[in-house]
Design a protein around this motif. Structure first.
Motif, mmCIF file in Angstrom:
data_model
loop_
_atom_site.group_PDB
_atom_site.id
_atom_site.type_symbol
_atom_site.label_atom_id
_atom_site.label_comp_id
_atom_site.label_asym_id
_atom_site.label_seq_id
_atom_site.Cartn_x
_atom_site.Cartn_y
_atom_site.Cartn_z
ATOM 1 N N ASN A 129 0.666 -1.147 -0.113
ATOM 2 C CA ASN A 129 0.253 0.064 -0.054
ATOM 3 C C ASN A 129 0.600 1.189 -0.204
ATOM 4 O OD1 ASN A 129 -2.984 -0.965 0.350
ATOM 5 N ND2 ASN A 129 -1.968 -2.251 1.819
ATOM 6 N N LYS A 134 5.735 6.368 1.304
ATOM 7 C CA LYS A 134 4.980 7.711 1.543
ATOM 8 C C LYS A 134 5.497 8.361 2.740
ATOM 9 C CE LYS A 134 0.253 9.531 2.050
ATOM 10 N NZ LYS A 134 -0.071 9.602 3.381
ATOM 11 N N THR A 157 1.632 -5.662 -7.357
ATOM 12 C CA THR A 157 1.170 -4.660 -8.225
ATOM 13 C C THR A 157 -0.308 -4.538 -8.033
ATOM 14 O OG1 THR A 157 0.649 -6.238 -9.993
ATOM 15 C CG2 THR A 157 2.758 -5.192 -9.978
ATOM 16 N N GLN A 159 -1.773 -3.810 -5.176
ATOM 17 C CA GLN A 159 -1.944 -3.133 -4.207
ATOM 18 C C GLN A 159 -1.794 -1.642 -4.556
ATOM 19 O OE1 GLN A 159 -0.280 -5.781 -0.849
ATOM 20 N NE2 GLN A 159 -2.381 -5.649 -0.065
ATOM 21 N N LYS A 160 -2.071 -0.735 -3.861
ATOM 22 C CA LYS A 160 -2.324 0.769 -4.064
ATOM 23 C C LYS A 160 -0.949 1.585 -4.231
ATOM 24 C CE LYS A 160 -5.295 1.708 -1.121
ATOM 25 N NZ LYS A 160 -6.168 2.457 -0.181
ATOM 26 N N ARG A 162 2.124 1.288 -5.701
ATOM 27 C CA ARG A 162 2.570 1.449 -7.020
ATOM 28 C C ARG A 162 2.042 2.690 -7.735
ATOM 29 N NH1 ARG A 162 6.731 -0.459 -10.377
ATOM 30 N NH2 ARG A 162 6.962 1.356 -12.240
ATOM 31 N N GLN A 163 0.835 2.594 -7.802
ATOM 32 C CA GLN A 163 -0.193 3.741 -8.583
ATOM 33 C C GLN A 163 0.402 5.045 -7.957
ATOM 34 O OE1 GLN A 163 -4.293 2.896 -8.965
ATOM 35 N NE2 GLN A 163 -4.514 4.995 -9.748
ATOM 36 N N MET A 164 0.290 5.156 -6.685
ATOM 37 C CA MET A 164 0.549 6.141 -5.877
ATOM 38 C C MET A 164 1.668 6.929 -6.040
ATOM 39 S SD MET A 164 0.664 6.661 -1.773
ATOM 40 C CE MET A 164 2.466 5.887 -1.820
ATOM 41 N N GLU A 167 1.807 8.118 -9.911
ATOM 42 C CA GLU A 167 1.049 9.337 -9.853
ATOM 43 C C GLU A 167 2.146 10.642 -9.411
ATOM 44 O OE1 GLU A 167 -3.430 7.639 -9.366
ATOM 45 O OE2 GLU A 167 -2.562 8.774 -7.811
#
Lengths: 195, 195
Positions: A129, A134, A157, A159-160, A162-164, A167
């Motif tokens: 996540n 972060k 991949t 879970q969230k 990588r996308q975060m 972005e």
């Protein structure tokens, strides 16, 4: 990284639908030769980026982060999850929620170990996540340092995290990318792509 | 080890009468080249002892222990201070009291990572009252493994840990031995001996 994928297939244990246990080579028992190979691969990927510091979070990040720092010959700093009596300086802090443990921690790095001159590579064992990464990116921003990228040993991949990071425009290099767990087996993203 | 003594003199900070802060090269920010040199020295001292496993305790022990394991090419196992959801196997446990933090922790190592066939070298960052090493020796005894010795980065000779290990017949190699703190300065044991 084939060496790592093979090792995950051989020694990793899938628990339920989203937990991969790799405590026999990464986060309880640690294979030093594998760490060295991973450090060399992160160096190969980021060696031209003028990295001045490797950042991670205790405890599981320390081994891959040290192996990477050995290749770059730059200091490694691990964020501490709680303050000790001998660590009273001004601190950068961030909150990190662990979905695995369902607890929230404050991570902290002393001001003196991160400055606006630093070009930082984050290293961590897992990207799920993305809470730990972060937290580190927040600390890097607070210090005015430059985040060059994140080197991840194992990414999930689905879970969230990588996308975060995508972005946010963070360059992420993951040595193994897990797309799913199927029937207790690991499906790597490159296998899924090939289907 | 002169390299380490010089570094302690240059970068260590004495706090009060018995605390040495080395967070800029050992236990918060970590110097990977120094870790490598220390690992090589522990290898030099113990290379003929048929070591099969390096044991330490999270978090500060991990960096020197990994660097040592890289020299021996044997697995490093770090005892965890609390159980996580992904660590549910049968565990060897021991209680460790921290005089610095005035707290008691349970340290744990999974059964499967320590067996009667193992010949174990303990590596830790500090030897003061010896509680962490004592906990590890209890775990090694529970597993029926053989304790070959303990490699310590910084020993405080004026606290009780060294004597306790000597009485148990444990071979101890300390890379820096601090005999006292005088006027905010470190006095090494070899300097004191020379007086």
């Amino acid at each position: 990284m084939k060496l790592l994928e093979d090792r995950i297939r051989r020694d990793g244990t899938v628990i339920g639908t989203d937990v991969l246990k790799v405590d026999n080579f990464l986060n309880h028992q640690v294979d030093p030769d594998l760490m060295q190979a991973m450090g060399a691969e992160f160096y190969r990927q980021f060696h031209d980026a003028n990295i001045t510091k490797i950042l991670t979070v205790e405890s599981s990040g320390i081994a891959p982060a040290l192996a990477t720092a050995m290749e770059f010959h730059v200091p490694m700093v691990f964020a501490r999850k709680h303050k000790s009596l001998t660590l009273k300086d001004d601190l950068y802090t961030a909150n990190v929620f662990s979905f695995t443990k369902q607890t929230s921690n404050t991570i902290a790095i002393a001001h003196k170990f991160l400055s606006a001159d630093d070009r930082v590579l984050i290293i961590d064992d897992f990207l799920a996540n993305g809470q730990a990464v972060k937290g580190l990116t927040e600390i890097i921003a607070d210090a005015g340092a430059t985040l060059v990228g994140a080197g991840i040993v194992i990414e999930k991949t689905f879970q969230k995290g990588r996308q975060m990071l995508d972005e946010q425009g963070v360059r992420v290099v993951s040595l193994a990318r897990i797309a799913a767990f199927a029937d207790g087996q690991v499906v790597f993203a490159d296998e899924q792509d090939a289907e």
